[in-house]
Design a protein around this motif. Sequence first.
Motif: not given
Length: 274
Positions: A88-95
Amino acid sequence: MSFSRADLDRLSHIMAEAAETEIMPRFRRLEDGGIREKTGALDLVTDADEQAEWRMRDACAKAFPHALFVGEESVARDQTLLAKIRHAELAIIVDPVDGTSNFAWGLPLFGVMAGVVSKGETVAGLIYDPVGRDWHKGLKGHGAWGESVNGHTRDLRVAKPDVLSEMTGLSSWYLMPEPQRSRTVANLARTKACFNYRCAAYEYRLIAEGLVHFTLHYKLMPWDHAAGVLIHQEAGGYSALLDGTPYDATKHDGGIISAPDRATYELVKRELVG
């Protein structure tokens, strides 16, 4: 793809808004059926986890329309999201609620975490405490800092190295397989003290503040570690997997040690894990 300070502020606003509207109103007020088991009694999900994640997902789709959104509850529904992080060019990984068990039990030891990854490299990390309404933030190459509710900031700095008998640490030893589990538990008695808060958000806050020397985690889901490892590294620390390879958010097996420097990492690995 770059991720700027303005982008960091935009994402932090999304996280805080989700905490204010979906998490805190449910704290100690979960209705019947609002807490559910996933894989067992120590692996819970609540209405707050799900609703906060969906709210952040929808807000991120507007603020970062080309980003891949990966949340803990989203992955529970679609495991293929994990494989998409690497490219991914940009991934936002959230908990959405890290420390769900604490939250469900009414303990104020939980947080909201977001790691930002570009082509497999973590470039930003955010840890929010919805109770104290303060932050730990990190931007790759620009340092790590704490930010209070009134906007006051301070640089974060890891602890100074010390001998093993004077070290304090945090460890999720109970997730390790045998015989590593029993060996590690016995060896942890050689440190000054070792704790576990069942909340990576708080544990990474403590090590980035220099309040403990090391963390030893075994489970490697990216929403638990991407943000914290980046913040710790930007605060001057060193992290690596138990096999010595660098951490990145695309690796989901094996344990990780974070420490003030590489020498301390090697000491903890040799003397505690074996």
